[in-house]
Design an enzyme around this catalytic site. Structure first.
Site, mmCIF file in Angstrom:
data_model
loop_
_atom_site.group_PDB
_atom_site.id
_atom_site.type_symbol
_atom_site.label_atom_id
_atom_site.label_comp_id
_atom_site.label_asym_id
_atom_site.label_seq_id
_atom_site.Cartn_x
_atom_site.Cartn_y
_atom_site.Cartn_z
ATOM 1 N N HIS A 72 3.536 5.266 -7.053
ATOM 2 C CA HIS A 72 2.154 5.901 -6.651
ATOM 3 C C HIS A 72 2.233 7.148 -5.993
ATOM 4 C CE1 HIS A 72 -1.272 3.277 -7.248
ATOM 5 N NE2 HIS A 72 -0.681 2.120 -6.690
ATOM 6 N N HIS A 99 5.879 -0.277 -8.055
ATOM 7 C CA HIS A 99 4.659 -0.126 -8.132
ATOM 8 C C HIS A 99 4.091 1.079 -7.263
ATOM 9 C CE1 HIS A 99 0.520 -1.373 -8.844
ATOM 10 N NE2 HIS A 99 0.266 -0.672 -7.802
ATOM 11 N N GLU A 100 4.672 0.787 -6.107
ATOM 12 C CA GLU A 100 4.303 1.654 -4.849
ATOM 13 C C GLU A 100 5.005 3.054 -5.095
ATOM 14 O OE1 GLU A 100 1.647 0.633 -3.191
ATOM 15 O OE2 GLU A 100 1.750 -1.554 -4.253
ATOM 16 N N MET A 127 0.830 -1.201 0.020
ATOM 17 C CA MET A 127 0.096 -0.072 0.019
ATOM 18 C C MET A 127 0.736 1.436 0.016
ATOM 19 S SD MET A 127 -2.979 1.222 -0.190
ATOM 20 C CE MET A 127 -3.466 3.051 -0.133
ATOM 21 N N GLU A 128 0.466 2.121 -0.886
ATOM 22 C CA GLU A 128 1.453 3.259 -1.178
ATOM 23 C C GLU A 128 1.190 4.666 -0.184
ATOM 24 O OE1 GLU A 128 -2.807 3.991 -3.798
ATOM 25 O OE2 GLU A 128 -1.313 2.206 -3.109
ATOM 26 N N ASN A 129 1.093 4.342 1.019
ATOM 27 C CA ASN A 129 1.080 5.403 1.935
ATOM 28 C C ASN A 129 2.340 6.312 1.875
ATOM 29 O OD1 ASN A 129 -1.114 3.904 3.237
ATOM 30 N ND2 ASN A 129 0.600 2.724 4.133
#
Length: 830
Positions: free
Chosen positions: A303, A299-300, A267-269
């Site tokens: 983001h 990928h992240e 997840m890209e937080n």
């Protein structure tokens, strides 16, 4: 409809009425170490302007103790999901004092206790709308604001958030950490991580900018954390994005935390990216696993720009972040890291996900119509990710690489820290490319379905025939044998398709490959001559991407019932030992096992299982000792041995140390559990064996594997207990629920579990309403009956037209998978 299921219409109205200036969120996590404490204090203070006198805040927790509006304590109006606030002025300060609940499902603030050392670990996961499980907020992506987090926790813990700590006050055994305010970001990408995590520090610099890097995992996994490779890929990604995006990394620091019991890959937080712990390889790992991790890291990271810096207004445009990140993950891997064959795995595995999803009756456009949060949750799928990325790959070829990246740079500068929709990006790309992208967007982003391409001879040569026509730019490759016998490309032509039939001038060739180089998104069928060539000589195609496209064509034809399943399995068994690309080999082994259980008719399945088990056993012993291929075959053997016990005695002897494993094969804990689970499923091992293995691997992964294997035992009372546990035990974690479901379904033992088919349909609606959407989805999908008739599911769908749309979607999709299985089995029945 539950008030927790926010709709697009009501959140759009709220966005028009409100402008949020800041959040201050105070969390007291000192009680997390006490398992008896189910909740935690949470205090939120919001500043915002309003053009309405009434609104609501989103919060899902144990209780709301008080609400203060502009200095006045007001009565609490709370329905379990929404806090109503009234008497608003133009400028408002609202404070909510509440109690949140620690999660076991991976949603909100997840709490995990490590069985190795008893330590407690916390992390948050919010997408699409679970920040409200931790603090009161306006839970929608287009109400961005700066966030200041203040966290009180045990003194010896690592405490992280999106920004670096600005101040830490230590007192006795506790610490209170105040983090620097974030940039304006959406609620769903805020983050808190806390616990005695092991940390490795590094940094990345370019020009005047230096970004601190952190890599973290649980302390008990520290010995397995290959931080050097993770940091190397991270730096390579930072370099690539700095050069191509020309917008400085906007979030200060960059921590990457590998966390337990995670629902996603990552997840890209911003500044605090979380990853599944599966990427910390505690045993042997293939090059494909390392490549997959690198792809996810990149990928992240993409983001940080596509999704965090510029965010979609609502979940309709989820593709604006996920499609781009999926594309950039493969693109950057191939161009900036050692994983130069990243597009091979993308063509064969990611696009397979897209093709599968796009053929379901519930398929949707890449730019989807998302009316509410339940629909949004289910749209993190193969269309939004892999089809979207495939289409973007074609777009880059269409507008040109330079124009694509210049359009992205303009998009970032124009909309930094804002929210966008489809047209905002198309305007920039049209400007930089000089092309009107309206028709392209209509053809690819706003339609559904996948074209199927095949070659036909015509009176004057050849024609490419297209089912479900749409515009394509693709390459056609012609392959013939060279002097060494290898199949090499001797001719290549690029063709524009738009209509059902398109003439193409090609020489005679042993093999013609449509969509060579994988430029477009389409299923490809091989002509008769090409299929014969592949059947005899697939291993002589030396180019990995071409082989990947051929494997993909074979698999799609098998799934569609156009290639006999026996023919596919023969090619898989014959060529798998010679497949040099480990990503392709892994996919072929998984697809073959799927074909045996789902596409081979019942009357032929026992023989197919026997032949595939032998292929896996021979492969493990026949490929190079210590190779990735050997490990892949050993893992495939664990799957095959769960439905055929002819090698059970040998596997047991190896596990017990009475027979030497094949030379070079490392029996790491994950492989051992896989084989024990297979033996248990066939009745060749029992609880005492599993308990002994657990004593040697009493870790989180070991306990989960032990639970799965226990539920795999082929006894009626075991299945009854597993069924009751799945439906009634709400204390099961997300991972333990998955393990119990997998054990219940293990071995395809319809004789033991078919009696639960009626109960499954009876509890669907109750399960959906009483469990979180993440947990309910796992139960609905995981327990769907693999029956020999569609009548029960059709009866339920007909009787429940008013069931929640997201629930119906899941059931319809599972029905379609079953219908395909039955249809292809009939086609393959002599």
């Amino acid at each position: 409809m539950s008030s927790a299921n926010l709709t697009r219409a009501e959140t759009a109205a709220r966005a028009r009425a409100l402008d949020v200036h800041s959040y201050r969120v105070e969390l007291d996590l000192r009680g997390a170490v006490d398992a008896r404490r189910t909740g935690f204090p949470t205090v939120t203070t919001l500043e915002f302007t309003a053009s309405t006198d009434k609104a609501w805040l989103d919060f899902i927790g144990d209780s709301v103790e008080s609400v203060t509006i502009n200095g006045e304590l007001v009565p609490v109006v709370y329905d379990g999901a929404r806090i109503t606030i009234g008497g608003l002025k133009e400028i408002n300060v609202v404070t909510v004092v509440a109690t949140g609940r620690y999660s076991r499902s991976g949603e909100g603030l997840h709490r995990f206790v490590d069985p190795v050392d008893g330590e407690t670990y916390l992390y948050t996961q919010y997408e699409p709308a679970d920040a409200r499980r931790v603090f009161a907020c306006f839970e929608q992506p287009d109400l961005k604001a700066p966030f200041t987090f203040v966290v009180t926790a045990p003194r010896r813990w690592q405490v992280l958030s999106n920004e670096a700590a600005e101040r830490t006050v230590q007192r006795d055994d506790t610490q209170t950490v105040t983090f620097a305010p974030t940039q304006p970001i959406s609620t769903y990408i805020t983050a808190i991580v806390a616990g005695p995590y092991h940390r490795v520090d590094a940094s990345w610099s370019r020009d005047e900018l230096t970004v601190p890097l952190g890599v973290l995992c649980r302390a008990s996994l520290a010995e397995h954390l290959d931080a050097d490779e993770i940091v190397e890929v991270t730096r390579q990604g930072m370099d690539f994005y700095a050069e191509h995006f020309d917008y400085p990394y906007p979030f200060g620091k960059y921590d990457q935390v590998f966390v337990p019991e995670y629902n996603l890959g990552a997840m890209e937080n911003p500044g605090c990216v979380t990853f599944t712990e599966a990427y910390v390889f505690r045993g042997a790992a293939t090059a494909a696993q390392h490549q997959g991790r690198a792809n996810t890291i990149l990928h992240e990271m993409a983001h940080m720009w596509f999704g965090d810096l510029v965010t979609m207004k609502w979940w309709d445009d989820l593709w604006l972040k996920e499609s781009f990140a999926d594309f950039m993950g493969a693109f950057t891997s191939a161009e900036a890291t050692k994983f130069t064959d990243a597009w091979v795995a993308f063509a064969n595995r990611r696009k397979a996900w897209a093709y599968l999803q796009d053929q379901l009756p519930t398929t949707h456009p890449i730019v989807a119509d998302i009316v509410d949060l339940e629909a949004a949750k289910l749209n993190f799928d193969g269309i939004t990710y892999a089809k979207g990325a495939s289409v973007l790959k074609q777009l880059v070829a269409y507008v040109g690489r330079d124009a694509f990246f210049e359009g992205a740079r303009r998009y970032f500068r124009k909309h930094a820290f804002g929210n966008t929709a489809l047209d905002d990006l198309l305007v920039e790309l049209s400007s930089t490319s000089g092309r009107d992208l309206t028709s392209w967007a209509q053809a690819w982003l706003q339609t559904t379905g996948v074209s199927t391409l095949h070659l036909e001879e015509s009176g004057t040569g050849y024609e490419i025939v297209q089912g479900d026509p749409r515009p394509h730019r693709l390459a056609v490759g012609c392959y013939d044998s060279d002097d060494s016998g290898d199949l090499v490309r001797t001719h290549r032509v690029e063709v524009d398709l738009a209509d059902e039939r398109t003439p193409v001038d090609l020489p005679e060739a042993a093999l013609v490959l449509l969509n060579d180089d994988d430029l477009t998104y389409a299923k490809v069928r091989l002509d008769t001559r090409s299929l014969d060539t592949v059947e005899s000589s697939l291993d002589r195609v030396r180019e990995p991407l071409a082989r990947g496209l051929l494997w993909s064509a074979l698999w799609n034809a098998t799934r569609d019932g156009e290639l006999a399943v026996d023919r596919y399995l023969s090619m898989a068994a014959g060529f798998a030992p010679y497949e040099a690309d480990i990503a392709l080999l892994t996919a072929v082994l998984a697809n073959a096992a799927q074909a045996v259980e789902h596409y081979v008719p019942d009357s032929a399945r026992t023989d197919a299982r026997r032949r595939w088990l032998d292929a896996a056993w021979d492969g493990m012993h026949g490929v190079a000792p210590g190779s990735d291929a050997q490990l892949a075959f050993a893992r495939a053997l664990g799957v095959a041995a769960s439905v055929d016990d002819r090698h059970a005695a040998d596997l047991r002897a190896i596990l017990c140390g009475n027979l030497a494993p094949p030379e070079g094969l490392r029996l790491d804990p994950d492989l051992r559990w896989s084989w024990w689970a297979a033996l248990t499923t066939t009745g060749d091992a029992d609880e005492a064996d599993l308990d002994e293995e657990l004593r040697n691997d009493d870790t989180a992964s070991g306990r989960t594997a032990h639970l799965r294997a226990l539920a795999s035992r082929p006894r009626a009372e075991v299945k009854a207990h597993a069924w009751a546990t799945i439906l009634a035990d709400h204390t099961l974690t997300n991972d333990h629920l998955d393990a119990t479901i997998a054990g219940f379904r293990a071995g395809e033992r319809r004789d033991l579990i078919s009696a639960y088919d009626t109960d499954y349909f009876a509890v669907l609606c109750e399960t959906w309403t009483s469990r979180s959407i993440e947990i309910a989805r796992r139960i609905v999908v995981g327990l769907f009956p693999a029956a020999d008739s569609l009548e029960p599911v059709d009866t339920w769908l007909e009787a429940h037209t008013d069931a929640p749309a997201a629930l119906r979607r899941l059931v319809i999709e599972q029905r379609d998978h079953l219908a395909r299985d039955l249809r292809v089995q009939r086609i393959n029945t002599p």
